[in-house]
Scaffold this motif. Structure first.
Motif, mmCIF file in Angstrom:
data_model
loop_
_atom_site.group_PDB
_atom_site.id
_atom_site.type_symbol
_atom_site.label_atom_id
_atom_site.label_comp_id
_atom_site.label_asym_id
_atom_site.label_seq_id
_atom_site.Cartn_x
_atom_site.Cartn_y
_atom_site.Cartn_z
ATOM 1 N N MET A 39 0.730 -0.979 0.006
ATOM 2 C CA MET A 39 -0.163 0.205 0.040
ATOM 3 C C MET A 39 0.978 1.339 -0.012
ATOM 4 N N ALA A 40 0.372 2.357 -0.914
ATOM 5 C CA ALA A 40 1.240 3.462 -1.023
ATOM 6 C C ALA A 40 0.876 4.414 0.136
ATOM 7 N N THR A 41 1.900 4.955 0.645
ATOM 8 C CA THR A 41 1.724 6.038 1.725
ATOM 9 C C THR A 41 1.396 7.356 0.916
ATOM 10 N N ARG A 42 0.700 7.812 1.771
ATOM 11 C CA ARG A 42 0.299 9.374 1.118
ATOM 12 C C ARG A 42 1.244 10.516 1.939
ATOM 13 N N LYS A 43 1.741 11.352 1.292
ATOM 14 C CA LYS A 43 2.419 12.503 1.873
ATOM 15 C C LYS A 43 1.702 13.759 1.543
ATOM 16 N N PHE A 44 1.674 14.564 2.609
ATOM 17 C CA PHE A 44 0.938 15.909 2.495
ATOM 18 C C PHE A 44 2.279 17.020 2.482
ATOM 19 N N VAL A 45 1.711 18.019 1.488
ATOM 20 C CA VAL A 45 2.872 18.972 1.418
ATOM 21 C C VAL A 45 2.104 20.049 2.450
ATOM 22 N N LYS A 46 2.821 20.631 3.185
ATOM 23 C CA LYS A 46 2.466 21.818 4.121
ATOM 24 C C LYS A 46 2.869 23.015 3.357
ATOM 25 N N PRO A 47 1.806 23.842 3.280
ATOM 26 C CA PRO A 47 2.055 25.466 2.735
ATOM 27 C C PRO A 47 2.980 26.130 3.479
ATOM 28 N N SER A 48 3.659 27.041 2.485
ATOM 29 C CA SER A 48 4.824 27.696 3.464
ATOM 30 C C SER A 48 4.214 28.845 4.177
ATOM 31 N N THR A 49 3.021 29.263 3.704
ATOM 32 C CA THR A 49 2.421 30.271 4.610
ATOM 33 C C THR A 49 1.044 30.138 5.176
ATOM 34 N N PRO A 50 0.777 30.618 6.183
ATOM 35 C CA PRO A 50 -0.492 29.845 6.801
ATOM 36 C C PRO A 50 -1.765 30.512 5.884
ATOM 37 N N PRO A 51 -2.854 29.815 5.958
ATOM 38 C CA PRO A 51 -4.164 30.511 5.301
ATOM 39 C C PRO A 51 -4.476 31.834 5.678
ATOM 40 N N ASN A 52 -4.712 32.714 4.903
ATOM 41 C CA ASN A 52 -5.212 34.108 4.876
ATOM 42 C C ASN A 52 -6.547 34.278 4.915
ATOM 43 N N SER A 53 -7.178 34.695 6.072
ATOM 44 C CA SER A 53 -8.653 34.794 6.464
ATOM 45 C C SER A 53 -9.255 36.411 6.219
ATOM 46 N N ASP A 54 -8.501 37.131 5.577
ATOM 47 C CA ASP A 54 -8.867 38.459 5.292
ATOM 48 C C ASP A 54 -9.713 38.640 4.113
ATOM 49 N N ILE A 55 -10.708 39.668 4.319
ATOM 50 C CA ILE A 55 -11.468 39.942 3.270
ATOM 51 C C ILE A 55 -10.816 40.724 2.098
ATOM 52 N N ASN A 56 -10.989 40.119 0.775
ATOM 53 C CA ASN A 56 -10.597 40.848 -0.448
ATOM 54 C C ASN A 56 -11.367 41.925 -0.633
ATOM 55 N N VAL A 57 -10.908 43.154 -0.502
ATOM 56 C CA VAL A 57 -11.686 44.664 -0.614
ATOM 57 C C VAL A 57 -11.818 44.943 -2.152
ATOM 58 N N THR A 58 -11.015 44.342 -2.892
ATOM 59 C CA THR A 58 -11.163 44.593 -4.429
ATOM 60 C C THR A 58 -12.357 44.397 -4.857
ATOM 61 N N PRO A 59 -12.925 43.187 -5.086
ATOM 62 C CA PRO A 59 -14.379 42.900 -5.571
ATOM 63 C C PRO A 59 -15.605 43.801 -4.880
ATOM 64 N N LEU A 60 -15.320 43.963 -3.654
ATOM 65 C CA LEU A 60 -16.228 44.659 -2.762
ATOM 66 C C LEU A 60 -16.215 46.179 -3.218
ATOM 67 N N VAL A 61 -15.214 46.886 -3.787
ATOM 68 C CA VAL A 61 -15.238 48.201 -4.096
ATOM 69 C C VAL A 61 -15.730 48.109 -5.468
ATOM 70 N N ASP A 62 -15.558 47.410 -6.354
ATOM 71 C CA ASP A 62 -16.167 47.241 -7.615
ATOM 72 C C ASP A 62 -17.463 47.185 -7.525
ATOM 73 N N VAL A 63 -18.085 46.261 -6.617
ATOM 74 C CA VAL A 63 -19.418 46.164 -6.716
ATOM 75 C C VAL A 63 -20.343 47.415 -6.349
ATOM 76 N N VAL A 64 -19.555 48.062 -5.087
ATOM 77 C CA VAL A 64 -20.271 49.280 -4.552
ATOM 78 C C VAL A 64 -20.231 50.485 -5.699
ATOM 79 N N LEU A 65 -19.227 50.530 -6.388
ATOM 80 C CA LEU A 65 -19.005 51.689 -7.463
ATOM 81 C C LEU A 65 -20.117 51.280 -8.584
ATOM 82 N N VAL A 66 -20.135 50.381 -8.894
ATOM 83 C CA VAL A 66 -21.195 49.876 -9.813
ATOM 84 C C VAL A 66 -22.494 50.199 -9.498
ATOM 85 N N LEU A 67 -23.003 49.985 -8.140
ATOM 86 C CA LEU A 67 -24.178 50.341 -7.678
ATOM 87 C C LEU A 67 -24.458 51.757 -7.520
ATOM 88 N N LEU A 68 -23.158 52.491 -7.170
ATOM 89 C CA LEU A 68 -23.439 53.862 -7.151
ATOM 90 C C LEU A 68 -23.622 54.395 -8.436
#
Length: 165
Positions: A1-30
């Motif tokens: 049986m083959a063993t699985r190997k996991f690759v660890k990401p070099s940076t931790p996951p980013n949980s911040d909101i991406n503001v660029t699409p939000l600004v685009d939507v708000v400007l279109v509505l405006l």
């Protein structure tokens, strides 16, 4: 049986909101609201007469007033005299030429079920005849006493003869 190997990401996951699409939507509505808002504010300016309380006493009819009545059948009457559609402008013109420009006032009383097109045609005819001010009565004006046959209601009455001594 083959063993699985996991690759660890070099940076931790980013949980911040991406503001660029939000600004685009708000400007279109405006932009949408800026375009639509002026279209919602269009209106027609109408002058409405102020209401005032008047006593219910009988008001005398002024013989110098011109009142055009339009009934349900489209028949026109100037003061109390029935007028055909072809003679309407000529008769009204005769009555209005005897008056000063400021006194060329014509009031209209139309039945609730009268044809709107005929009322507008009566307005146009009054303007063609030389009316300076057009007024629309909201209540029916009582009939004035009829003028004697052969006497033009718009004509200036002749002075009464002096009594003999």
């Amino acid at each position: 049986m083959a063993t699985r190997k996991f690759v660890k990401p070099s940076t931790p996951p980013n949980s911040d909101i991406n503001v660029t699409p939000l600004v685009d939507v708000v400007l279109v509505l405006l932009i949408i609201f800026m375009v639509v808002t002026p279209l919602l504010e269009k209106d027609i300016e109408v002058r409405i007469p102020e209401t005032e309380e008047t006593p219910q006493t009988e008001m005398p009819q002024d013989d110098s007033q011109l009142i055009v009545k339009l009934d349900v059948d489209g028949n026109l009457a100037i003061n109390t005299e029935q007028v055909s559609g072809t003679d309407y402008i000529a008769k009204l013109k005769r009555m209005l030429t005897a008056k000063k420009k400021e006194d060329r006032i014509v009031f209209f009383v139309a039945d609730d079920k009268a044809n709107y097109g005929k009322l507008v045609a009566a307005f146009d005819g009054a303007k063609q005849a030389g009316a300076f001010v057009l007024g629309m009565a909201t209540e029916d004006i009582p009939n004035a006493p009829a003028a004697p046959v052969g006497v033009d209601p718009g004509a200036v009455p002749a002075p009464a003869p002096a009594p003999a001594p």
